[in-house]
Design a protein around this motif. Structure first.
Motif, PDB file in Angstrom:
ATOM      1  N   ARG A 194       0.833  -1.212   0.000  1.00  0.00           N
ATOM      2  CA  ARG A 194       0.000   0.000   0.000  1.00  0.00           C
ATOM      3  C   ARG A 194       0.867   1.261   0.000  1.00  0.00           C
ATOM      4  NH1 ARG A 194      -2.883  -1.146   4.043  1.00  0.00           N
ATOM      5  NH2 ARG A 194      -4.709  -1.891   2.890  1.00  0.00           N
ATOM      6  N   SER A 195       1.827   1.328   0.908  1.00  0.00           N
ATOM      7  CA  SER A 195       2.682   2.522   0.989  1.00  0.00           C
ATOM      8  C   SER A 195       3.531   2.676  -0.260  1.00  0.00           C
ATOM      9  CB  SER A 195       3.582   2.450   2.218  1.00  0.00           C
ATOM     10  OG  SER A 195       2.828   2.552   3.406  1.00  0.00           O
ATOM     11  N   LEU A 196       4.039   1.570  -0.793  1.00  0.00           N
ATOM     12  CA  LEU A 196       4.870   1.618  -1.992  1.00  0.00           C
ATOM     13  C   LEU A 196       4.090   2.197  -3.172  1.00  0.00           C
ATOM     14  CD1 LEU A 196       7.497   0.868  -3.510  1.00  0.00           C
ATOM     15  CD2 LEU A 196       6.473  -1.389  -3.936  1.00  0.00           C
ATOM     16  N   ASN A 220       1.327   4.044  -3.062  1.00  0.00           N
ATOM     17  CA  ASN A 220       0.934   5.439  -2.807  1.00  0.00           C
ATOM     18  C   ASN A 220       2.104   6.403  -2.985  1.00  0.00           C
ATOM     19  OD1 ASN A 220      -1.885   5.602  -2.329  1.00  0.00           O
ATOM     20  ND2 ASN A 220      -1.627   4.630  -0.322  1.00  0.00           N
ATOM     21  N   ILE A 221       3.305   6.012  -2.557  1.00  0.00           N
ATOM     22  CA  ILE A 221       4.474   6.872  -2.777  1.00  0.00           C
ATOM     23  C   ILE A 221       4.755   6.975  -4.272  1.00  0.00           C
ATOM     24  CG2 ILE A 221       6.951   7.161  -2.349  1.00  0.00           C
ATOM     25  CD1 ILE A 221       6.553   5.651   0.287  1.00  0.00           C
ATOM     26  N   SER A 222       4.584   5.858  -4.989  1.00  0.00           N
ATOM     27  CA  SER A 222       4.788   5.875  -6.442  1.00  0.00           C
ATOM     28  C   SER A 222       3.809   6.845  -7.105  1.00  0.00           C
ATOM     29  CB  SER A 222       4.595   4.465  -7.012  1.00  0.00           C
ATOM     30  OG  SER A 222       5.572   3.582  -6.514  1.00  0.00           O
ATOM     31  N   ARG A 223       2.554   6.819  -6.701  1.00  0.00           N
ATOM     32  CA  ARG A 223       1.565   7.750  -7.245  1.00  0.00           C
ATOM     33  C   ARG A 223       1.950   9.204  -6.935  1.00  0.00           C
ATOM     34  NH1 ARG A 223      -3.709   4.486  -4.909  1.00  0.00           N
ATOM     35  NH2 ARG A 223      -3.929   2.942  -6.609  1.00  0.00           N
ATOM     36  N   TYR A 224       2.368   9.425  -5.695  1.00  0.00           N
ATOM     37  CA  TYR A 224       2.747  10.772  -5.254  1.00  0.00           C
ATOM     38  C   TYR A 224       3.883  11.318  -6.115  1.00  0.00           C
ATOM     39  CZ  TYR A 224       5.035  14.175  -2.127  1.00  0.00           C
ATOM     40  OH  TYR A 224       5.640  15.279  -1.581  1.00  0.00           O
ATOM     41  N   LEU A 225       4.910  10.478  -6.336  1.00  0.00           N
ATOM     42  CA  LEU A 225       6.060  10.917  -7.124  1.00  0.00           C
ATOM     43  C   LEU A 225       5.683  11.072  -8.600  1.00  0.00           C
ATOM     44  CD1 LEU A 225       9.090  11.554  -7.137  1.00  0.00           C
ATOM     45  CD2 LEU A 225       9.553   9.110  -7.415  1.00  0.00           C
ATOM     46  N   ALA A 226       4.884  10.124  -9.121  1.00  0.00           N
ATOM     47  CA  ALA A 226       4.527  10.150 -10.548  1.00  0.00           C
ATOM     48  C   ALA A 226       3.664  11.358 -10.901  1.00  0.00           C
ATOM     49  CB  ALA A 226       3.792   8.862 -10.904  1.00  0.00           C
ATOM     50  N   ALA A 268      12.795   1.210   1.729  1.00  0.00           N
ATOM     51  CA  ALA A 268      12.299   0.237   2.710  1.00  0.00           C
ATOM     52  C   ALA A 268      11.059  -0.489   2.180  1.00  0.00           C
ATOM     53  CB  ALA A 268      11.985   0.942   4.023  1.00  0.00           C
ATOM     54  N   GLN A 269      10.137   0.256   1.581  1.00  0.00           N
ATOM     55  CA  GLN A 269       8.905  -0.355   1.074  1.00  0.00           C
ATOM     56  C   GLN A 269       9.191  -1.260  -0.126  1.00  0.00           C
ATOM     57  OE1 GLN A 269       5.993  -0.213   2.619  1.00  0.00           O
ATOM     58  NE2 GLN A 269       6.965   1.062   4.183  1.00  0.00           N
ATOM     59  N   LEU A 271       4.851   1.742 -12.106  1.00  0.00           N
ATOM     60  CA  LEU A 271       4.320   0.874 -11.046  1.00  0.00           C
ATOM     61  C   LEU A 271       2.910   1.287 -10.675  1.00  0.00           C
ATOM     62  CD1 LEU A 271       5.197  -1.431  -8.966  1.00  0.00           C
ATOM     63  CD2 LEU A 271       5.398   0.451  -7.340  1.00  0.00           C
ATOM     64  N   ALA A 272       2.656   2.588 -10.569  1.00  0.00           N
ATOM     65  CA  ALA A 272       1.307   3.062 -10.226  1.00  0.00           C
ATOM     66  C   ALA A 272       0.305   2.615 -11.283  1.00  0.00           C
ATOM     67  CB  ALA A 272       1.321   4.581 -10.093  1.00  0.00           C
TER      68      ALA A 272
END
Length: 512
Positions: A20-22, A24-30, A49-50, A130-131
């Motif tokens: 989930r965190s991985l 969401n961070i991918s979406r945030y960055l993308a 880490a994720q 990834l997103a």
């Protein structure tokens, strides 16, 4: 043993809370308008880490062998690798003012900024892929809002006061000698020399035949990490650092080389595992994440180039430090048994002197020679050979019938018999058996004259030598002379017949 097969729906349900965190961070960055501004160490640490957690789970369930999940696993691996290498590069950039590098600081800073932009682009592209692919697989991850300020790295200027009491004093000369010698040994490492001297590979075929590899970079990284640990154990927080400021400069070079090697091992790992013969690594959508030629370009132009630059800079520093603390002495050593100071022994002695960078002289019969210069030692060898010829001439004068004149075949037989007599009495050594006499014997000369001239000719072509020990006196730094002595104890790298023999481990820096 029957293995239960997990369907995609069940695996997504199981995996969702772990990624989930991985995602969401991918979406945030993308989706960020300025992704470079948030690719900071706090974000990279979380991303790494994720991605590491997700990769372990995917590998546990065999994702790399599944058509649907191998792409997802590849994207996770890309995020993991480029988060790690980006973190390492930002560390180098932030630490640059504290390394006290001798040369090329501004250029290195610009090059580091450039490669950070490159790894950031790859990371952003992988996050976007990834997103999108997680949506295509059927993940239903609730979006989470992230604030940019959560990932800003707001550092303050300055450093804490150095008010900790130093540990006990150490012998500065001893510590300088230890660290400098260790660094010079690493700088002369066979793998490292090959890497920094090699032609830059431009494709997979040339890469496979080059010394540039993850294996070599990892080995060297560990070696420099051990040297940094040795410094921190022996010198850090002692008064020794205050007595010689160059020690701190050396520590900075050791550290930056170690971090460059970490970057190199990460990038070569990715190249070897995920690119190889492929021209480009493609996302499931068909978009290119990174091309093979671009990755090789950065491996060569950044990692290899600056590895060479800072290793060579620090090598000069170490040699200067050793000269400053040189403990001059002298030692008498035997001249090499096989043909004296010919090519191999001379080159090895020269390499030892160059390795330390200290002034060393060789003295024979009152004349000084430069052991760093092979031509100088070759001229010494000529004087020694003349001594050998004079020595054997005196021995020949004592032989019977040497003042007679012989004709034709009798002369050749007599010469051969006399030479083998000298050989049996260990007065000469014959390297080429059976000995072939030259065609220059003269029946106008006595047997003594013919023998003397024939021995001279046979020595010149390396088929024969006179058995007589001569010694040369070396003067200079104790450390250099100790290694030359060790080389002499090993026959200068040759057995009595001139065959190469292995050098001891302490002289491994001489190996090519």
């Amino acid at each position: 043993m029957t293995v239960h097969t997990i369907n995609d729906a069940d695996f997504i349900k199981f995996l969702s809370p772990h990624v989930r965190s991985l995602i969401n961070i991918s979406r945030y960055l993308a989706n960020h308008s300025e992704p470079r501004t948030i690719i900071t160490r706090p974000l990279l640490m979380k991303f790494l880490a994720q991605a590491t957690k997700a990769e372990e789970l995917l590998d546990m369930y065999g994702a790399s062998r599944n058509r649907n999940w191998s792409e997802f696993r590849m994207l996770v691996a890309t995020i993991k690798r480029f988060s790690d290498v980006s973190y390492e590069l930002i560390h180098i950039r932030k630490s640059l003012p504290h390394y006290r590098l001798l040369t090329g600081v501004e250029e290195f800073g610009r090059a580091t900024d450039d490669i950070i932009r490159f790894t950031g682009r790859v990371l952003t592209n992988a996050a976007k892929a990834l997103a999108e692919y997680s949506d295509a697989l059927g993940f239903t991850i609730s979006p989470r809002q992230y604030r940019d300020e959560d990932y800003y790295e707001n550092l303050i200027i300055g450093r804490l006061a150095k008010n900790f009491e130093n540990l006990k004093n150490a012998d500065v000369a001893k510590e300088v000698a230890l660290l400098s010698t260790k660094f010079l040994g690493l700088a002369a490492n066979f793998d490292l020399r090959n890497i920094i001297e090699a032609q830059s590979p431009k494709d997979y075929d040339s890469y496979m035949y080059s010394p540039i590899s993850e294996e070599n970079f990892l080995f060297l990284e560990q070696s420099f990490h051990r040297l940094q640990s040795l410094y921190d154990t022996r010198v850090s927080r002692t008064n020794t650092e205050n007595e010689d400021k160059d020690l701190i400069v050396l520590r900075g070079h050791i550290s930056v080389v170690m971090h460059i090697l970490r970057v190199a091992s990460s990038l070569t790992h990715f190249y070897e595992r995920h690119l190889g013969t492929q021209r480009s690594l493609l996302a499931p959508t068909g978009d290119s994440l990174v091309t093979s030629i671009t990755l090789l370009l950065y491996i060569n132009s950044y990692s290899v180039y600056y590895l060479k630059h800072f290793v060579l800079s620090a090598r000069l520093l170490c040699q200067e430090m050793l000269r400053r603390y040189a403990q001059d002495t002298e030692i008498e050593l035997p001249i090499p048994v096989f043909r004296g100071f010919h090519v191999r022994p001379t080159v090895l002695v020269s390499a030892i002197v160059k390795h330390y960078g200290s002034k060393v002289t060789a003295e024979y019969d009152g004349v000084e020679y430069d052991p760093e210069t092979p031509l100088s030692m070759f001229s010494l060898n000529e004087f020694v050979n003349q001594k050998k010829r004079d020595h054997i001439s005196h021995i020949i004068n004592d032989l019977e019938e040497v003042n007679k004149v012989y004709k034709d075949g009798e002369l050749e037989n007599k010469c051969r018999d006399m030479l083998y007599q000298l050989y049996s009495e260990n007065k000469i050594v014959i390297y080429s058996q059976p000995l072939q006499l030259s065609k220059m014997l003269s029946d106008d000369l006595t047997l003594r004259q013919n023998l003397t001239e024939e021995i001279k000719r046979q020595m010149q072509i390396g088929c024969l030598d006179v058995v007589k020990e001569y010694k040369v006196k070396f003067k200079g730094d104790q450390r250099v002379l100790d290694d030359i002595k060790l080389l002499a104890e090993c026959g200068y790298g040759e057995d009595p017949m001139g065959h190469n023999i292995p050098l001891p481990d302490r002289l491994r820096y001489l190996r090519r």
